[in-house]
Motif scaffolding. Sequence first.
Motif, PDB file in Angstrom:
ATOM      1  N   LEU A  32      49.301  28.671  41.116  1.00  0.00           N
ATOM      2  CA  LEU A  32      48.939  29.998  40.630  1.00  0.00           C
ATOM      3  C   LEU A  32      48.170  30.728  41.725  1.00  0.00           C
ATOM      4  O   LEU A  32      47.545  30.105  42.577  1.00  0.00           O
ATOM      5  CB  LEU A  32      48.070  29.878  39.376  1.00  0.00           C
ATOM      6  N   GLN A  33      48.260  32.047  41.680  1.00  0.00           N
ATOM      7  CA  GLN A  33      47.476  32.865  42.600  1.00  0.00           C
ATOM      8  C   GLN A  33      46.002  32.729  42.196  1.00  0.00           C
ATOM      9  O   GLN A  33      45.654  33.023  41.054  1.00  0.00           O
ATOM     10  CB  GLN A  33      47.933  34.324  42.459  1.00  0.00           C
ATOM     11  N   PHE A  34      45.152  32.258  43.130  1.00  0.00           N
ATOM     12  CA  PHE A  34      43.749  32.057  42.788  1.00  0.00           C
ATOM     13  C   PHE A  34      43.060  33.358  42.384  1.00  0.00           C
ATOM     14  O   PHE A  34      43.349  34.418  42.945  1.00  0.00           O
ATOM     15  CB  PHE A  34      42.980  31.489  43.986  1.00  0.00           C
ATOM     16  N   LYS A  42      39.205  24.563  37.243  1.00  0.00           N
ATOM     17  CA  LYS A  42      38.915  23.434  38.133  1.00  0.00           C
ATOM     18  C   LYS A  42      40.182  22.652  38.456  1.00  0.00           C
ATOM     19  O   LYS A  42      40.423  22.293  39.607  1.00  0.00           O
ATOM     20  CB  LYS A  42      37.895  22.486  37.475  1.00  0.00           C
ATOM     21  N   THR A  43      40.993  22.416  37.420  1.00  0.00           N
ATOM     22  CA  THR A  43      42.201  21.619  37.632  1.00  0.00           C
ATOM     23  C   THR A  43      43.118  22.292  38.649  1.00  0.00           C
ATOM     24  O   THR A  43      43.752  21.616  39.469  1.00  0.00           O
ATOM     25  CB  THR A  43      42.935  21.408  36.295  1.00  0.00           C
ATOM     26  N   GLU A  44      43.160  23.604  38.598  1.00  0.00           N
ATOM     27  CA  GLU A  44      43.968  24.356  39.560  1.00  0.00           C
ATOM     28  C   GLU A  44      43.474  24.091  40.988  1.00  0.00           C
ATOM     29  O   GLU A  44      44.274  23.980  41.923  1.00  0.00           O
ATOM     30  CB  GLU A  44      43.874  25.844  39.209  1.00  0.00           C
ATOM     31  N   GLU A  52      50.450  15.727  33.057  1.00  0.00           N
ATOM     32  CA  GLU A  52      51.628  16.586  32.932  1.00  0.00           C
ATOM     33  C   GLU A  52      51.600  17.696  33.969  1.00  0.00           C
ATOM     34  O   GLU A  52      52.612  18.039  34.571  1.00  0.00           O
ATOM     35  CB  GLU A  52      51.716  17.161  31.517  1.00  0.00           C
ATOM     36  N   ARG A  53      50.396  18.246  34.206  1.00  0.00           N
ATOM     37  CA  ARG A  53      50.303  19.293  35.220  1.00  0.00           C
ATOM     38  C   ARG A  53      50.541  18.737  36.617  1.00  0.00           C
ATOM     39  O   ARG A  53      51.136  19.403  37.455  1.00  0.00           O
ATOM     40  CB  ARG A  53      48.943  19.987  35.138  1.00  0.00           C
ATOM     41  N   PHE A  54      50.100  17.508  36.855  1.00  0.00           N
ATOM     42  CA  PHE A  54      50.335  16.888  38.161  1.00  0.00           C
ATOM     43  C   PHE A  54      51.821  16.641  38.386  1.00  0.00           C
ATOM     44  O   PHE A  54      52.357  16.910  39.455  1.00  0.00           O
ATOM     45  CB  PHE A  54      49.562  15.561  38.269  1.00  0.00           C
TER      46      PHE A  54
HETATM   47  P1  ADP Z   1      39.468  23.637  33.861  1.00  0.00           P
HETATM   48  O1  ADP Z   1      40.067  22.475  34.567  1.00  0.00           O
HETATM   49  O2  ADP Z   1      38.224  24.165  34.528  1.00  0.00           O
HETATM   50  O3  ADP Z   1      39.258  23.429  32.379  1.00  0.00           O
HETATM   51  P2  ADP Z   1      42.080  24.842  34.214  1.00  0.00           P
HETATM   52  O4  ADP Z   1      42.422  24.635  35.645  1.00  0.00           O
HETATM   53  O5  ADP Z   1      42.708  23.913  33.232  1.00  0.00           O
HETATM   54  O6  ADP Z   1      40.489  24.860  33.994  1.00  0.00           O
HETATM   55  O7  ADP Z   1      42.401  26.345  33.854  1.00  0.00           O
HETATM   56  C1  ADP Z   1      42.294  26.849  32.540  1.00  0.00           C
HETATM   57  C2  ADP Z   1      43.559  27.648  32.213  1.00  0.00           C
HETATM   58  O8  ADP Z   1      43.650  28.774  33.081  1.00  0.00           O
HETATM   59  C3  ADP Z   1      44.832  26.864  32.393  1.00  0.00           C
HETATM   60  O9  ADP Z   1      45.711  27.223  31.367  1.00  0.00           O
HETATM   61  C4  ADP Z   1      45.351  27.316  33.743  1.00  0.00           C
HETATM   62  O10 ADP Z   1      46.746  27.234  33.813  1.00  0.00           O
HETATM   63  C5  ADP Z   1      44.867  28.744  33.817  1.00  0.00           C
HETATM   64  N1  ADP Z   1      44.566  29.162  35.193  1.00  0.00           N
HETATM   65  C6  ADP Z   1      43.781  28.522  36.083  1.00  0.00           C
HETATM   66  N2  ADP Z   1      43.725  29.211  37.244  1.00  0.00           N
HETATM   67  C7  ADP Z   1      44.495  30.304  37.087  1.00  0.00           C
HETATM   68  C8  ADP Z   1      44.839  31.423  37.931  1.00  0.00           C
HETATM   69  N3  ADP Z   1      44.362  31.520  39.168  1.00  0.00           N
HETATM   70  N4  ADP Z   1      45.647  32.346  37.426  1.00  0.00           N
HETATM   71  C9  ADP Z   1      46.123  32.252  36.166  1.00  0.00           C
HETATM   72  N5  ADP Z   1      45.854  31.261  35.335  1.00  0.00           N
HETATM   73  C10 ADP Z   1      45.036  30.268  35.775  1.00  0.00           C
END
Ligand code: ADP
Length: 708
Positions: free
Chosen positions: A169-171, A208-210, A241-243
């Motif tokens: 995803l675009q940060f 964070k996961t992103e 699943e995301r990995f």
């Molecule tokens: P955390 O790990 O902190 O709980 P996630 O990485 O799971 O957060 O992100 C929460 C939600 O936001 C997820 O559904 C993810 O796909 C979405 N998300 C994260 N970063 C972005 C981004 N840059 N643009 C759009 N959606 C995002």
Amino acid sequence: MLAPFGARTVRGIVVNLSDSSPVQDTRDLIGLISPPVMVAPERIGLALWIADYYLSPLFDAIALMLPPGFGNKNPPKAKYLKYLTLNTATGRADCPGKAGAAKGIKQKEVLLLLEDSGGRLPLSRVLSRVKCGSSVIKTLLLKKLVGLEDEEVFRDPLARQDFALEFPLQFTQEQQQAWQPIETAIREVPANRRHGAFLLHGVTGSGKTEIYLAALAETIRQGKRGICLVPEIALTQQITERFFARFPGRVAVIHSRLSAGEQYDGWRRISRGEFDVVVGPRSAIFAPQPGLGLIIVDEEHEWAYKQADKMPRYHARDVAIHLAQLTGAVLLLGTATPDIGTYHGAMDNRLQLIELKERVSARGNSPLPEVTLVNMSEELKAGNRSIFSRLLHQQVTLSLEREEQVMLFINRRGLATFIECGNCGLVFSCRRCSGTLTYHAAVNRMVCHHCRRTYAAALKCPVCAGVDIKYLGIGTETVEAECRRLFKTARVLRFDSDAVAGAKAYVKQLGMFRKREVDIMIGTQLIAKGLDFPGVSLVGVISADTGLNLPDFRSAERTFQLLCQVAGRAGRACVPGRAVIQSFKPGYYAIKYAAKHDYPGFYKQEIKYRAAFGYPPFSSIIRLVVSNLSEEKCSRQASLMANVLKQQIAVQGLAGVRLIGPAPAHLARLRGRYQMQIIILGQHLQGLLKDINFPAGWIVDVDPVGML
Ligand code: ADP
Ligand code: ZN
């Protein structure tokens, strides 16, 4: 290696080579184990550190680094499949004239089948298709018309699963800022890094996961590999699943629910560098991942990272910190509620703190839920004796009207958590443990939560024969019954370890909730963690006070973490979220700051308390527990040990070491055994204990996560 040991041959591991020996007569090693097992030098270093730090036998520490099942009587073996191959020079079915040609019909059929299948088929398939016996094959082999090959097959738990590919995803701006130093660290050689260890402190849903995914991708670009730890197998699903979707075919998942063969095959494939990423619970830190460039510890504050039930009693986060130092890997600790010790490390600059303060989601920013604290004493004063405050009752009703989902949280199971005789005051407790019994309506029995023994529901007091038995204290079943009474049309699901036995039920029930086949889900801390449900608009905490009275210096931290995690479940998507926390002590700092989502505020107060009492992170703790069937022997052993410790402290001239106890453990008796404990507080305590011999019945726990 195989080594002679008396008249026997034993298996051993070479840890070190030396020119001289402490014994006079040495014997030669017999040879390598087949197939040979290699442990990388930094893993041997890690094992030495674990044995030293956690005061465990060296073998137990090294065993963590060996292939799964290495120590078993029948260690798992690689699985091979026999393939039949066509010898193209001689085995053509249409050349009957040549020397050694096939004679019988069946022989010809085999050759034809092989030819039609590209010259190579599993033997079993040939036998079943041609419907012939092995004598036919033997003849063909003798005539050298066909050959037989062994090929290793891997038992792969993911073989039949498909995952849709996803792209990064675009940060957001905040993520981009957080990402910069991590990216730099991954690109630099370890020696040039200013910081290689990060604490990623981000509220739930902050992305964070992103960032983990981006860090893994960058690590892979640098030609290296990663390990990602998650606290529990049950929670691995969403993240794995995301990995898989991001790195298809390049992710290995390891955990203890896989079969022995799957674990063994997974281990060997990992050691050959077949996966870019290994995901799993605490033991995954020991995966033989070569070229390690990144270690991620998700939810680093979770107690599940501590191996509490057997030697070595290691903490996977602390092992990860050490392994990162040994290998030069970048370390990423992520959480919404850092462990107090970890955050202290960041304040001390041993970790670089990176913060994500905003929530992101695919639908744009969704703010943290609005949290309301309800003082339950006020409810009582107003004549409301229900377990639902007026506000929570009203909010549940509203959510149901809007067809949104509700999660209710109570950290106790059962219908009545405390059962007493109204006449003489006897409290019903387990015969083998010192704990009280809980009444479970689902099985209509009283249950001991410590040893799981059950008793017929009491109708009469065994002491005074009184019949006024009071079933008190609320648990998940109480809340379930109340919900069914108050919200008649709502579909209610109880989610605790009684209702959800096993991984299949877990996935199924979560699936039902996600598909909105359930309106109200009631659960213990099982539902507090990591799960993401877009339909939930309201989270209710029935009682925030359950963990506060425990005699453990971490009880405030624990309560704060749980409340934050629970409140974080609300409003993960389009609908704005709301949380209602009920408490008799709404002014208590752990509750107050959790309601404000104020981690730094909580930390400031908590760290003062830790400093004032010299608790971790200002000291280390080792907890010693001894158990015995005899109460007297138990307490004698405990005092003897306390004396030995006092002597050692005097002999070694250790200043600032404190002993607390011996005293009965929080649970003074468990499964019929009495338990006494000694708590040691101080710095570098390993030296104090290294030469003390602990007889059977003792448990030595370095950095225990709980004092109970
Ligand atoms: P955390 O790990 O902190 O709980 P996630 O990485 O799971 O957060 O992100 C929460 C939600 O936001 C997820 O559904 C993810 O796909 C979405 N998300 C994260 N970063 C972005 C981004 N840059 N643009 C759009 N959606 C995002
Ligand atoms: Zn019991």
